[in-house]
Design a protein around this motif. Structure first.
Motif, PDB file in Angstrom:
ATOM      1  N   TYR A   5     -28.782  31.036  23.654  1.00  0.00           N
ATOM      2  CA  TYR A   5     -27.566  31.574  24.272  1.00  0.00           C
ATOM      3  C   TYR A   5     -27.972  32.791  25.093  1.00  0.00           C
ATOM      4  O   TYR A   5     -28.904  33.522  24.721  1.00  0.00           O
ATOM      5  N   VAL A  35     -13.787  25.095  21.707  1.00  0.00           N
ATOM      6  CA  VAL A  35     -14.672  24.100  21.074  1.00  0.00           C
ATOM      7  C   VAL A  35     -14.192  22.670  21.356  1.00  0.00           C
ATOM      8  O   VAL A  35     -14.968  21.828  21.835  1.00  0.00           O
ATOM      9  N   GLN A  89     -10.514  29.638  18.344  1.00  0.00           N
ATOM     10  CA  GLN A  89     -11.687  29.250  19.152  1.00  0.00           C
ATOM     11  C   GLN A  89     -11.790  27.728  19.258  1.00  0.00           C
ATOM     12  O   GLN A  89     -12.145  27.183  20.307  1.00  0.00           O
ATOM     13  N   ILE A 111     -25.809  21.517  20.747  1.00  0.00           N
ATOM     14  CA  ILE A 111     -24.626  20.774  21.193  1.00  0.00           C
ATOM     15  C   ILE A 111     -24.810  20.159  22.577  1.00  0.00           C
ATOM     16  O   ILE A 111     -24.312  19.088  22.853  1.00  0.00           O
ATOM     17  N   ASP A 158     -29.170  26.844  20.376  1.00  0.00           N
ATOM     18  CA  ASP A 158     -28.341  28.020  20.076  1.00  0.00           C
ATOM     19  C   ASP A 158     -29.114  29.328  20.243  1.00  0.00           C
ATOM     20  O   ASP A 158     -28.534  30.355  20.572  1.00  0.00           O
ATOM     21  N   ARG A 165     -16.501  35.095  10.431  1.00  0.00           N
ATOM     22  CA  ARG A 165     -15.248  34.835  11.161  1.00  0.00           C
ATOM     23  C   ARG A 165     -14.053  34.797  10.206  1.00  0.00           C
ATOM     24  O   ARG A 165     -14.212  34.602   9.004  1.00  0.00           O
ATOM     25  N   HIS A 201     -22.781  38.102  18.359  1.00  0.00           N
ATOM     26  CA  HIS A 201     -22.672  37.294  19.586  1.00  0.00           C
ATOM     27  C   HIS A 201     -23.711  37.667  20.649  1.00  0.00           C
ATOM     28  O   HIS A 201     -23.390  37.762  21.833  1.00  0.00           O
ATOM     29  N   TYR A 245     -30.989  34.273  17.496  1.00  0.00           N
ATOM     30  CA  TYR A 245     -29.601  34.544  17.877  1.00  0.00           C
ATOM     31  C   TYR A 245     -28.827  35.149  16.722  1.00  0.00           C
ATOM     32  O   TYR A 245     -28.989  34.745  15.562  1.00  0.00           O
ATOM     33  N   SER A 258     -20.306  20.356  17.462  1.00  0.00           N
ATOM     34  CA  SER A 258     -20.498  21.426  16.479  1.00  0.00           C
ATOM     35  C   SER A 258     -20.208  20.895  15.076  1.00  0.00           C
ATOM     36  O   SER A 258     -19.195  20.224  14.853  1.00  0.00           O
ATOM     37  N   CYS A 259     -21.106  21.161  14.138  1.00  0.00           N
ATOM     38  CA  CYS A 259     -20.983  20.762  12.730  1.00  0.00           C
ATOM     39  C   CYS A 259     -21.010  19.242  12.545  1.00  0.00           C
ATOM     40  O   CYS A 259     -20.503  18.711  11.557  1.00  0.00           O
ATOM     41  N   ARG A 300     -18.182  26.989   7.268  1.00  0.00           N
ATOM     42  CA  ARG A 300     -19.430  27.641   7.691  1.00  0.00           C
ATOM     43  C   ARG A 300     -19.186  28.961   8.410  1.00  0.00           C
ATOM     44  O   ARG A 300     -19.829  29.970   8.108  1.00  0.00           O
ATOM     45  N   ASP A 324     -19.096  27.207  24.266  1.00  0.00           N
ATOM     46  CA  ASP A 324     -19.238  25.749  24.279  1.00  0.00           C
ATOM     47  C   ASP A 324     -19.380  25.203  25.688  1.00  0.00           C
ATOM     48  O   ASP A 324     -19.365  23.992  25.887  1.00  0.00           O
ATOM     49  N   ARG A 368     -16.705  23.425   9.962  1.00  0.00           N
ATOM     50  CA  ARG A 368     -16.844  24.640  10.774  1.00  0.00           C
ATOM     51  C   ARG A 368     -16.066  25.808  10.163  1.00  0.00           C
ATOM     52  O   ARG A 368     -16.529  26.942  10.167  1.00  0.00           O
ATOM     53  N   ARG A 395     -20.850  33.156   9.465  1.00  0.00           N
ATOM     54  CA  ARG A 395     -20.830  33.770  10.792  1.00  0.00           C
ATOM     55  C   ARG A 395     -19.786  34.879  10.926  1.00  0.00           C
ATOM     56  O   ARG A 395     -19.435  35.284  12.031  1.00  0.00           O
ATOM     57  N   TYR A 452     -25.219  35.439  15.436  1.00  0.00           N
ATOM     58  CA  TYR A 452     -23.863  34.888  15.609  1.00  0.00           C
ATOM     59  C   TYR A 452     -22.784  35.903  15.257  1.00  0.00           C
ATOM     60  O   TYR A 452     -21.656  35.784  15.701  1.00  0.00           O
TER      61      TYR A 452
HETATM   62  N1  LIG Z   1     -21.660  33.749  19.517  1.00  0.00           N
HETATM   63  C1  LIG Z   1     -21.413  32.451  19.262  1.00  0.00           C
HETATM   64  C2  LIG Z   1     -22.302  31.447  19.646  1.00  0.00           C
HETATM   65  C3  LIG Z   1     -22.005  30.144  19.337  1.00  0.00           C
HETATM   66  N2  LIG Z   1     -20.867  29.837  18.690  1.00  0.00           N
HETATM   67  C4  LIG Z   1     -20.527  28.444  18.361  1.00  0.00           C
HETATM   68  O1  LIG Z   1     -21.649  27.752  17.859  1.00  0.00           O
HETATM   69  C5  LIG Z   1     -21.451  26.378  18.071  1.00  0.00           C
HETATM   70  C6  LIG Z   1     -22.788  25.679  18.216  1.00  0.00           C
HETATM   71  O2  LIG Z   1     -23.491  25.734  17.009  1.00  0.00           O
HETATM   72  P1  LIG Z   1     -23.463  24.483  15.970  1.00  0.00           P
HETATM   73  O3  LIG Z   1     -24.441  24.891  14.918  1.00  0.00           O
HETATM   74  O4  LIG Z   1     -22.065  24.387  15.454  1.00  0.00           O
HETATM   75  O5  LIG Z   1     -23.876  23.281  16.746  1.00  0.00           O
HETATM   76  C7  LIG Z   1     -20.636  26.232  19.340  1.00  0.00           C
HETATM   77  O6  LIG Z   1     -19.609  25.293  19.135  1.00  0.00           O
HETATM   78  C8  LIG Z   1     -20.074  27.653  19.562  1.00  0.00           C
HETATM   79  O7  LIG Z   1     -18.679  27.656  19.614  1.00  0.00           O
HETATM   80  C9  LIG Z   1     -20.012  30.831  18.317  1.00  0.00           C
HETATM   81  O8  LIG Z   1     -18.938  30.554  17.689  1.00  0.00           O
HETATM   82  N3  LIG Z   1     -20.295  32.126  18.602  1.00  0.00           N
END
Ligand SMILES: Nc1ccn([C@@H]2O[C@H](COP(=O)(O)O)[C@@H](O)[C@H]2O)c(=O)n1
Ligand SMILES: Nc1ncnc2c1ncn2[C@@H]1O[C@H](COP(=O)(O)OP(=O)(O)O)[C@@H](O)[C@H]1O
Length: 212
Positions: A44, A166, A161, A114, A41, A153, A94, A89, A15-16, A146, A61, A143, A151, A91
């Protein structure tokens, strides 16, 4: 558009790590020559039947979080030069969004995510396999930035998480897939030499397919 089998490039990494940046760098060079990006992604599993609180408990993950059957079905359609309706998707909530993106078949398919190298069925479709390799301290800093900005958070949720899902899933499932890569790209999108080498390689393959 050629009638030959499209070229499939898989781009994995933590991730990232910079998968999207590498994908965009390659996409920008070949956009004139018909290229499509498929984000793992976006595949999912749909969680619309779960409450928001239940969705927070999902391990995103773990390989089982993905609907790779649908992803494979879509890749196989694109390989047969048929169009797909790619899921989108969300995010923040979820789960899968209501809308889909209609995608026409293209000469080059970039599959990034990933765990794209974790499933043998996906690996077997790939002509070129890349692994973007970036140190975990840089990845967690990116992360945090971002996930808070894009997202929805909090810093506490990102850290929690990272420690519970992760990081352990990265060590268990993502890092070991490096061994399947044809090329490992350190530092992702900023690695101009690696991206130039990949672009040259892809051009050579497309030339032999009489596409460029
Ligand atoms: N609902 C979600 C779905 C995915 N994630 C996180 O996204 C990561 C994969 O995306 P990258 O762009 O970082 O490759 C993955 O590590 C998941 O943890 C999320 O937090 N929530
Ligand atoms: N070399 C870099 N230096 C600083 N930030 C970066 C770099 N590469 C990517 N980022 C940032 O890190 C985040 C994740 O990058 P991205 O390419 O989307 O990675 P991935 O697709 O592997 O999750 C993005 O916000 C991006 O702007």
């Amino acid at each position: 558009m050629s009638k030959m089998r499209p070229l499939v490039i898989g781009i994995a990494g933590g991730s990232c790590s910079g998968k999207t940046s590498v994908t965009h760098a390659i996409y920008d060079v070949f956009r004139e020559h018909s290229v499509v990006v498929i984000e793992q992604d976006y595949y999912y599993k749909n969680q619309s039947h779960l409450t928001f609180e239940e969705r927070l408990k999902t391990n995103y993950d773990h390989p089982l979080a993905f609907d790779n059957d649908l992803l494979l079905e879509h890749l196989n359609r694109l390989l047969q030069r048929k169009a797909i309706d790619k899921p989108v998707y969300d995010y923040v909530n979820h789960t899968r969004a209501e809308e889909v993106i209609h995608v026409d078949p293209k000469d080059v398919i970039i599959l990034e995510g990933i765990l794209v190298l974790e499933d043998k069925r996906l690996r077997d479709l790939m002509d070129i396999k890349l692994f973007v390799d970036t140190d975990s301290d840089l990845r967690i800093i990116r992360r945090i930035e971002r996930d808070i900005k894009e997202r929805g958070r909090t810093i506490d949720s990102v850290i929690d998480q990272y420690l519970t899902a992760v990081r352990p899933m990265h060590n268990l499932f993502i890092e070991p897939t490096k061994r399947y890569a044809d090329v490992i790209i350190p530092e992702g999108g900023e690695n101009e030499v690696a991206i130039d080498l990949m672009v040259t390689k892809i051009k050579t393959i497309l030339e032999t397919m009489s596409i460029v």
